[in-house]
Design an enzyme around this catalytic site. Structure first.
Site, PDB file in Angstrom:
ATOM      1  N   GLU A  63      41.740  51.426  36.623  1.00  0.00           N
ATOM      2  CA  GLU A  63      40.382  52.429  37.148  1.00  0.00           C
ATOM      3  C   GLU A  63      41.016  53.819  36.810  1.00  0.00           C
ATOM      4  O   GLU A  63      39.866  54.411  36.046  1.00  0.00           O
ATOM      5  CB  GLU A  63      40.726  52.521  38.636  1.00  0.00           C
ATOM      6  CG  GLU A  63      39.874  51.111  39.191  1.00  0.00           C
ATOM      7  CD  GLU A  63      41.130  50.053  39.424  1.00  0.00           C
ATOM      8  OE1 GLU A  63      42.305  50.331  39.050  1.00  0.00           O
ATOM      9  OE2 GLU A  63      40.781  49.094  39.964  1.00  0.00           O
ATOM     10  N   HIS A 122      41.706  47.824  51.913  1.00  0.00           N
ATOM     11  CA  HIS A 122      40.390  47.590  51.352  1.00  0.00           C
ATOM     12  C   HIS A 122      39.029  48.030  52.342  1.00  0.00           C
ATOM     13  O   HIS A 122      38.006  47.451  52.139  1.00  0.00           O
ATOM     14  CB  HIS A 122      40.103  46.001  51.219  1.00  0.00           C
ATOM     15  CG  HIS A 122      40.978  45.454  50.050  1.00  0.00           C
ATOM     16  ND1 HIS A 122      42.360  45.485  49.780  1.00  0.00           N
ATOM     17  CD2 HIS A 122      40.425  44.970  48.578  1.00  0.00           C
ATOM     18  CE1 HIS A 122      42.644  45.021  48.552  1.00  0.00           C
ATOM     19  NE2 HIS A 122      41.593  44.737  47.787  1.00  0.00           N
TER      20      HIS A 122
END
Lengths: 336, 466
Positions: B200, B269
């Site tokens: 990322e 998450h």
């Protein structure tokens, strides 16, 4: 001054040598002046001088063509001058004035020029490496053969995003020359104490990126290696790594007491490896220029630098309204 | 003319220092780069190098002197051909000169003190909400999921502008981890639908560089939780560079992906980044609830010349809404939507928080409480006027979001309402938020950690004193 050993007779014209001499001298004199203005309190914050490393940018710029891009970290004044940015605008940015490249809002570490394809000037170590690969991706996407010079130091070479970028650049064959300016010290930490491999360019092998080490104190060597790297990228063969072994004479920034290396080490480099002295000797020995010719160049550069300092002092501080401008690009679409 | 060597500032904070040691003496020749003195700053002992070459004509400040102000002449340098006799009166006595310098310094400070303070923000205007409809009355509507709406928005914009491309993990051959990029590889090919490695930080930076290079990237994060690896590029590179470059380097890029809690995926998450990114000048932040807004706002985001944070929600992906059938349908940024008009209380929310807000409004209506529900849609720029006009009408306000409570969007709205509509309030504003805990995995605890319709109703009861 001890003579440097030149291994072979350089195949280079007098004009070219003079240009290198002039360009490197401009960087050095400019940086000395910047150091002086910092000492007078006219330049604030962080100020990282490029003195000692001049051959790197001047050698590589000699291989660049119109439309090629460059991006670097925070020790960026040399890159800007070498790619043709106006010393007045650079110095005025250092003093935080409206005449600076960023209207005084960026400072030493954050300067840009769309016109000269100079994309900064980045203060976060390693962050400019994926940014440079992104610029290269844009050129590849548009189908041209431009390349991006992505400069970073031996310190940045330990950042994770550098290797994320190596991977993608190799995978996608991005036209980017990764220039590792190895000046042997990441701030105050020597390469030996921070980096597991002595030759950083070899890290590219893991990604299938060719690379080589270059004597960064020899502008001709830098240019020769740069030309090879650029040709590789322009052909569409993907990225290339140049590890340019260089040396900074000054501290990491202006407030560096430099206790991590000896005065003798610095003096030895200055005496034996100085990049400007090298070209000066080539010019004199090859009878390409006389002492008087070089003195004239010295004077010319001194004038340019003094003019930039005067401009930087006289240029006004940015108008207070500038606090609120340039936060967003104005959306000029009709349906916006 | 002889040059005065001044006491240098050797750190960003140094105002004075000790001239610890002279390494040169009068009559010595110095070259640029030679160490002339050791100076103790507020941080360390530093070596002071010569800038110009010449001969030391006179030392004005003796070694060991403490409290030497920056810019006081400490020595005089003679150029080639000059002698000590050339040293003028101005630098003949250290004391007199430094007194003069002190005056100069205090002048400088004074003029700095005179600078007018700049207002932190313009004076508060009377709210003027834009109540225009998002599409003309009578427009044909079609049922569509949020997933389909995002997909079609990107496809339309990629057909429109060849510089738009998408990159991210599993966006191409896998057809999207959440099937948002379905069919895009087939239509646009691998050049414009780019699968990235799981990296990322790197690909966010490559996206920003590509935007500077003239492209319009859509960077998909598989979830916004993973964008934490990339947040430096989003904030330091994408958001700040236009300002730092004096307006030369705008960054037209969309960062998008699912945000906030899904179901039973626990703390790493499940996080809502609305308040995080809304904090940052230079970014635009969007968090749609309905499919129509998702489509119209994403198309605006892709066309916007600035970096846009587009926060989606996994639970909403599968929900269906009416979407107008129009050739080129966009929703402008900074325009909230009154999802349900009412008179007794204003409920402000965005994204999946709207689920609780609307459900609460339905239940409250059964009890005779008329709630006005506002969907902010964009969080930066934020439509304060619509919120303020509503609160001035209802005199009560509850905010609803799934993010953490400290420094939440609700906190910010409460502050703005207090500043600009204090006299209109009949009760303190209440913020319904996620709890101040990492998201637990256990089903019962997860439910407790999120806000709920019940909490919204309780808050409304409180602000209406029922």
């Amino acid at each position: 001054m001890a003579a440097r050993k030149t291994t072979k007779k350089p195949n280079v014209s007098a004009d070219e040598l003079k240009k290198y001499y002039r360009d490197m001298l401009l960087v050095r004199r400019f940086e000395e002046k910047a150091g002086q203005l910092y000492g007078m309190g006219l330049i604030g914050g962080f100020c990282h001088l490029y003195i000692g490393q001049e051959a790197v940018v001047v050698g590589l710029e000699a291989t660049a063509e119109e439309g090629d891009k460059r991006i670097t970290t925070y020790r960026d004044h040399g890159h800007m001058l070498a790619c043709g940015m106006d010393p007045d605008g650079v110095m005025a940015e250092l003093t935080g004035r409206e005449g600076g490249y960023s209207k005084g809002k960026g400072g030493s570490m954050h300067m840009f020029s769309r016109e000269k394809d100079f994309y900064g000037g980045h203060g976060i170590v390693g962050a400019n490496v994926p940014l440079g690969a992104g610029l290269a991706l844009a050129d590849q996407y548009k189908g041209n053969d431009r390349v991006t010079f992505t400069y970073f130091g031996d310190g940045a070479a330990n950042q994770g995003q550098v290797y994320e970028t190596f991977n993608m650049a190799a995978l996608w064959k991005l036209p980017v020359v990764f220039v590792i300016e190895n000046n042997q010290y990441a701030m105050g930490t020597s390469q030996k104490r921070s980096t597991s491999t002595p030759d950083i360019y070899t890290r590219g092998e893991a990604f299938g990126i060719p690379g080589e080490a270059v004597d960064g104190m020899d502008v001709l060597a830098v240019k020769e290696a740069g030309a090879k790297a650029v040709a590789h990228c322009r052909k569409g063969d993907g990225p290339y790594i140049l590890e340019v072994k260089t040396y900074r004479y000054r501290g990491h920034s202006m407030s560096d007491p430099a206790k991590y290396r000896t005065r003798e080490e610095v003096q030895k480099m200055r005496d034996e490896k100085d990049c400007i002295e090298h070209v000066r000797e080539l010019l004199l020995e090859g009878k390409h220029a006389s002492e008087e010719d070089l003195k004239a160049i010295d004077k010319e550069i001194k004038d340019v630098v003094n003019k930039s300092a005067d401009f930087a002092k006289e240029s006004a501080e940015p108008d207070v309204s500038e606090l609120w401008t340039d936060i967003y690009v104005e959306d000029t679409r009709e349906d916006a | 003319m002889p040059t005065e060597i001044l006491m240098p500032a050797l750190s960003p904070t140094m105002e004075e220092g000790t001239l610890a040691k002279w390494l040169v003496k009068e009559g010595d020749t110095v070259n640029s780069g030679d160490i002339m003195a050791e100076i103790e700053t507020d941080k360390a002992t530093m070596e002071f190098e010569a800038v110009d070459e010449g001969t030391i004509g006179k030392i004005l400040i003796e070694e060991g002197t403490e409290g030497v102000k920056v810019n006081t002449p400490i020595a005089v340098l003679l150029e080639e051909g000059e002698s000590a006799d050339d040293i003028g009166e101005s630098s003949s006595g250290g004391g007199a000169t430094s007194a003069k310098e002190d005056d100069d310094n205090s002048d400088g400070d004074e003029s700095r003190g005179k600078a007018e303070p700049v207002a932190a923000s313009p004076a508060a205007p009377v709210p003027q909400p834009d109540a225009s409809p998002d599409w003309p009355e009578g427009t044909e509507m079609q049922n569509m999921t949020v997933r389909e709406a995002i997909n079609i928005a990107m496809i339309e914009e990629m057909r429109n502008d060849e510089n738009v491309f998408i990159m991210g993990e599993e966006v191409a051959e896998y057809q999207g981890a959440y099937k948002i990029t379905q069919n895009m590889l087939d239509e646009f090919g691998a050049k414009r639908v780019i699968d990235t490695p799981i990296t990322e930080h790197g690909f966010a930076g490559i996206g920003v560089g590509a935007a500077w290079g003239g492209l319009k990237p859509i960077v998909e994060f598989m979830t916004w939780n993973f964008a934490m690896q990339a947040i430096d590029q989003i904030i330091n590179s994408a958001a700040k560079t236009n300002y730092m470059s004096g307006g030369q380097l705008g960054c037209s890029i969309v960062f998008r992906g699912p945000n906030g809690a899904a179901a039973r995926v626990a703390a790493q998450h499940s996080q809502d980044y609305a308040a995080w990114y809304s904090h940052v000048p230079g970014l635009k932040v969007v968090q749609p609830y309905s499919a129509a807004d998702a489509k119209g706002l994403l198309k605006s985001a892709i066309r916007d010349p600035n970096p846009v944070i587009f926060l989606e929600n996994e639970i909403l992906y599968g929900r269906s809404f009416e979407v107008p059938v129009l050739d080129d349908f966009t929703i402008p940024f900074g325009k909230a939507r009154i999802a349900r008009p009412g008179d007794d209380v204003t409920i402000v929310s965005f994204g999946i928080g709207m689920t609780y807000a609307l459900e609460a409004a339905d239940k409250l209506a059964e009890e005779g409480v008329s709630a006005e529900v506002i969907d902010l849609r964009t969080l930066r720029p934020l439509d304060y006027d619509t919120v303020l006009a509503s609160v001035m009408k209802t005199n009560r306000c509850v905010t609803v979001e799934e993010g953490f409570p400290v420094a939440s969007m609700g906190n910010h709205l409460s502050a703005v309402i207090m500043e600009r509509a204090f006299d209109y309030l009949d009760a303190p504003v209440i913020n319904c938020t996620g709890k101040d805990v990492p998201m637990p995995y256990a089903a019962n605890l997860e439910k407790l950690a999120l806000t709920s319709t019940k909490e919204v109703i309780e808050a409304v009861n409180k602000v209406t004193y029922r």
